[in-house]
Design an enzyme around this catalytic site. Structure first.
Site, mmCIF file in Angstrom:
data_model
loop_
_atom_site.group_PDB
_atom_site.id
_atom_site.type_symbol
_atom_site.label_atom_id
_atom_site.label_comp_id
_atom_site.label_asym_id
_atom_site.label_seq_id
_atom_site.Cartn_x
_atom_site.Cartn_y
_atom_site.Cartn_z
ATOM 1 N N LYS A 184 0.677 -1.273 -0.540
ATOM 2 C CA LYS A 184 0.131 -0.289 -0.157
ATOM 3 C C LYS A 184 0.996 0.761 -0.219
ATOM 4 C CE LYS A 184 -3.283 2.486 2.195
ATOM 5 N NZ LYS A 184 -4.450 2.132 3.280
ATOM 6 N N ARG A 238 -10.460 9.515 1.767
ATOM 7 C CA ARG A 238 -10.468 10.677 2.532
ATOM 8 C C ARG A 238 -11.056 11.525 2.599
ATOM 9 N NH1 ARG A 238 -3.731 11.141 2.908
ATOM 10 N NH2 ARG A 238 -3.135 8.621 2.550
ATOM 11 N N LYS A 298 1.030 9.648 5.481
ATOM 12 C CA LYS A 298 1.600 8.657 5.885
ATOM 13 C C LYS A 298 2.656 8.105 5.457
ATOM 14 C CE LYS A 298 -3.398 8.018 6.175
ATOM 15 N NZ LYS A 298 -4.491 7.397 6.723
ATOM 16 N N GLU A 331 7.240 -6.865 1.930
ATOM 17 C CA GLU A 331 6.167 -6.494 2.249
ATOM 18 C C GLU A 331 5.426 -8.198 2.176
ATOM 19 O OE1 GLU A 331 5.117 -5.173 4.623
ATOM 20 O OE2 GLU A 331 5.930 -2.716 4.476
ATOM 21 N N LYS A 333 -2.055 -1.763 -4.073
ATOM 22 C CA LYS A 333 -3.473 -0.673 -4.565
ATOM 23 C C LYS A 333 -2.306 0.859 -3.896
ATOM 24 C CE LYS A 333 -5.528 2.159 -0.699
ATOM 25 N NZ LYS A 333 -6.565 1.908 0.539
ATOM 26 N N SER A 380 -9.987 6.421 -4.812
ATOM 27 C CA SER A 380 -11.145 6.781 -4.982
ATOM 28 C C SER A 380 -10.189 8.201 -6.335
ATOM 29 C CB SER A 380 -11.064 7.379 -4.079
ATOM 30 O OG SER A 380 -10.428 7.441 -3.521
ATOM 31 N N TYR A 419 -14.959 1.306 -7.201
ATOM 32 C CA TYR A 419 -16.287 1.743 -7.692
ATOM 33 C C TYR A 419 -16.638 1.861 -8.439
ATOM 34 C CZ TYR A 419 -13.487 3.691 -3.489
ATOM 35 O OH TYR A 419 -12.746 3.292 -2.217
HETATM 36 C C1 PBG Z 1 -8.174 3.305 5.274
HETATM 37 C C2 PBG Z 1 -7.698 3.632 3.519
HETATM 38 C C3 PBG Z 1 -7.542 4.556 2.717
HETATM 39 C C4 PBG Z 1 -8.355 3.546 1.597
HETATM 40 C C5 PBG Z 1 -8.664 2.550 2.096
HETATM 41 N N1 PBG Z 1 -8.030 2.004 2.754
HETATM 42 C C6 PBG Z 1 -7.237 5.696 2.885
HETATM 43 C C7 PBG Z 1 -5.686 5.686 3.026
HETATM 44 O O1 PBG Z 1 -4.690 4.931 3.534
HETATM 45 O O2 PBG Z 1 -5.192 7.004 3.323
HETATM 46 C C8 PBG Z 1 -7.922 4.516 0.004
HETATM 47 C C9 PBG Z 1 -9.690 3.887 -0.472
HETATM 48 C C10 PBG Z 1 -9.466 4.800 -2.278
HETATM 49 O O3 PBG Z 1 -8.248 6.216 -2.545
HETATM 50 O O4 PBG Z 1 -10.210 4.447 -2.900
HETATM 51 N N2 PBG Z 1 -6.742 2.578 5.863
#
Ligand code: PBG
Length: 333
Positions: free
Chosen positions: A201, A211, A223, A239, A254, A280, A319
């Site tokens: 991730k 968010r 993050k 990982e 992701k 997203s 989505y």
């Molecule tokens: C939370 C999480 C996030 C997403 C999925 N789970 C946001 C982040 O890590 O800041 C993002 C999904 C998306 O952008 O569609 N841990």
């Protein structure tokens, strides 16, 4: 007999000459069974449009059940739940994340009651519940506390499993969380609950619209001390090896579209199913270009998802899951 210079024996275009033949020859097929539908739910009687993600809704519990019944009857087999939590319930210790009467446990139970065959996946991370907006607990110096966070994640995973989640999906990127969650689930009697780990991730700006949907943006900092550096691909293998060794049943890359090389690399090295998340920001880039009339929306959606499958994803979180299932359904009839 010597061939004239102009004679072409091999003509790849023969495999493309009609739709029927192209379909026979295609290496990758979109199918609704491999799409996972991420949805947002909130404690409210109203379904609400999400400003940062036009076309997506924060569902009321009842609205969500209607939406998921439709998706399931179109062939969608799995859903991931994301809660938008009231600001008053957020805290620095994120205790709401393991409240057995909280929004997610209630939602899991309602889905399992109405649509028992729909696989329910829950996100395990603290950001929707944490007043800091981080996936982990934050100390007074702004540092993210790894081991203390893992303890809370274990409570959250147990809470989801007890409520009936089929799969818990840790998305927090703390070290050692997969092994700790596996042990916690097993000692609580949830040996059947699977772990889908967000393994690679990345610290991505493509999560911005999400968010906005949850009101979960970090209040300070970013993050980058826990999510991966977008510059790295080999590190994803490190990982993956850790997560699989700790007991992950499935792993995830992701975002998906900008990280197809990572997805292909990971998929070629592991022996567990690999999922990818069309996040997203990827959704929003397609939506905004389509709304401006700059691209053919349906074709680009299909192509983006085909590309993610082609790179090696067994399953794709998108989505668009329900909408695409609708298109595939029409083509079947
Ligand atoms: C939370 C999480 C996030 C997403 C999925 N789970 C946001 C982040 O890590 O800041 C993002 C999904 C998306 O952008 O569609 N841990």
């Amino acid at each position: 007999m010597t061939k004239p210079d102009t004679h072409q024996t091999i003509r790849p275009r023969r495999n493309r000459k009609s739709s029927a033949i192209r379909t026979l020859c295609s290496e990758t097929r979109l199918s609704c069974e491999s799409l996972i539908y991420p949805v947002f739910v909130h404690e409210s009687a109203q379904d609400e449009e999400i400003n940062s993600m036009p076309g997506c809704k924060r569902w009321s519990p009842a609205g969500l059940l209607r939406e998921l019944s439709e998706a399931h009857s179109l062939g969608i087999g799995a859903v991931v739940l994301f809660p938008a939590i009231d600001e008053q319930l957020k805290s620095r210790s994120a205790t709401e994340s393991y409240n057995e009467d909280g929004l997610i446990p209630k939602t899991i139970m309602a889905i399992k009651n109405e649509i028992p065959d729909l696989a329910v996946i829950t996100d395990v991370a603290l950001d929707p519940y944490n007043s800091d907006g981080h996936d982990g607990l934050v100390d007074e110096n702004g540092r993210i506390l790894n081991d203390e966070t893992v303890e809370v994640l274990c409570k959250q995973a147990i809470c989801h499993a007890r409520s009936g989640a089929d799969i818990v999906a840790p998305s927090d990127m703390m070290d050692g969380r997969v092994g700790a969650i596996r042990e916690a689930l097993d000692s609580d009697g949830s040996t059947e609950t699977s772990i889908l780990s967000y393994t690679a991730k990345y610290a991505s700006s493509y999560y911005g619209p999400f968010r906005g949907a949850l009101g979960s943006a970090p209040k300070s900092g970013d993050k980058k001390t826990y999510q991966m550096d977008p510059a790295n691909a080999r590190e994803a293998l490190r990982e993956a090896a850790l997560d699989i060794n700790e007991g992950a049943d499935m792993i995830m890359v992701k975002p998906a579209g900008p990280y197809l090389d990572v997805l292909a690399l990971v998929a070629s090295h592991v022996d567990v199913p690999v999922a990818a998340y069309q996040v997203s920001g990827e959704y929003l880039m397609i939506e905004s270009a389509a709304a401006a009339g700059w691209i053919n929306r349906e074709e680009v959606i299909r192509e983006s998802l085909t590309g993610i499958h082609r790179a090696g994803a067994n399953a794709v979180l998108t989505y668009y899951a329900k909408e695409v299932a609708g298109w595939l359904h029409v083509n079947k009839d």
